[in-house]
Write a protein that holds these residues in place. Structure first.
Motif, mmCIF file in Angstrom:
data_model
loop_
_atom_site.group_PDB
_atom_site.id
_atom_site.type_symbol
_atom_site.label_atom_id
_atom_site.label_comp_id
_atom_site.label_asym_id
_atom_site.label_seq_id
_atom_site.Cartn_x
_atom_site.Cartn_y
_atom_site.Cartn_z
ATOM 1 N N THR A 25 0.833 -1.209 0.000
ATOM 2 C CA THR A 25 0.000 0.000 0.000
ATOM 3 C C THR A 25 0.859 1.247 0.000
ATOM 4 N N SER A 28 2.359 1.926 -3.387
ATOM 5 C CA SER A 28 1.421 2.416 -4.389
ATOM 6 C C SER A 28 1.006 3.853 -4.127
ATOM 7 N N GLU A 29 1.282 4.351 -2.917
ATOM 8 C CA GLU A 29 0.840 5.692 -2.587
ATOM 9 C C GLU A 29 1.805 6.768 -3.060
ATOM 10 N N ASP A 87 5.564 11.831 -2.208
ATOM 11 C CA ASP A 87 4.971 11.008 -1.153
ATOM 12 C C ASP A 87 3.569 11.520 -0.828
ATOM 13 N N ASN A 88 2.965 10.954 0.226
ATOM 14 C CA ASN A 88 1.593 11.326 0.586
ATOM 15 C C ASN A 88 1.435 12.787 0.975
#
Length: 199
Positions: A25, A28-29, A87-88
């Motif tokens: 996860t 994929s982020e 990144d997020n």
């Protein structure tokens, strides 16, 4: 007693499964974006934020702030493939560059050529992000009819040398530097890479 041991084993297996899913996860982020002229400051910030070794590996020479700003100012974002990996929190943690060579005055260009390079923040190296950037650069080159792809890296930069070999680039060494190149018509392998769905 056996029931307790079985329960502990089940919990451990579940925990391992959850950890593996979490890793996938997190991978994929990461978001990749083709950068434009408006993103110059982000590119400068990325290069300046690299540790000394990572920056040296990227440019194969010592690059100070003035040199970086001068280099970034000359990038043609419309013509070339410059990709940021975020990144997020939308921090740019990696950068890939596919720079198409200009035709020199008085020279006949035998083939469309480009040079690829990438850099990833030190704390995130070794997680496959360089591979992800490289894959995107190869796809950009192929989709823009580049016939020959080149990459320059330090001989000691084993990660880049490994990726060059992985993508079929032929390595040649000259002292501490190495250069690698591939002609797309030599490798059917690139067709497979291009057809994959990449960000």
């Amino acid at each position: 007693m056996n029931n307790i041991l079985d329960s502990i084993k089940d919990i451990q297996e579940l925990n391992q499964h959850l950890n593996e899913n979490l890793k996938e996860t997190l991978k994929s982020e990461y978001v990749m974006k083709k950068l434009t002229n408006k993103d110059k400051d982000l590119v400068i910030e990325h290069f300046l934020g690299l540790d000394e070794i990572s920056r040296y590996n990227r440019f194969c020479i010592s690059f100070n702030e003035y040199s970086i700003r001068n280099y970034v100012e000359k990038i043609d974002y419309d013509k070339n493939g410059i990709f940021g990996l975020f990144d997020n929190d939308l921090n740019m943690i990696g950068l890939g560059e596919c720079v198409i060579y200009e035709q020199k005055e008085g020279h006949v260009k035998e083939a469309e050529e480009a040079e690829v390079a990438f850099s990833v923040k030190k704390e995130l190296q070794g997680q496959g992000l360089g591979n992800r950037l490289m894959k995107r650069l190869v796809r950009f080159a192929k989709m823009n009819d580049i016939e020959k792809l080149q990459m320059y890296c330090l001989r000691s930069n084993q990660a880049s040398v490994h990726l060059a070999k992985k993508y079929g680039l032929k390595i040649s060494f000259d002292g501490t530097e190495s250069s690698a190149e591939v002609s797309f018509n030599e490798r059917e392998y690139f067709k497979e890479i291009v057809e994959e769905q990449v960000d």
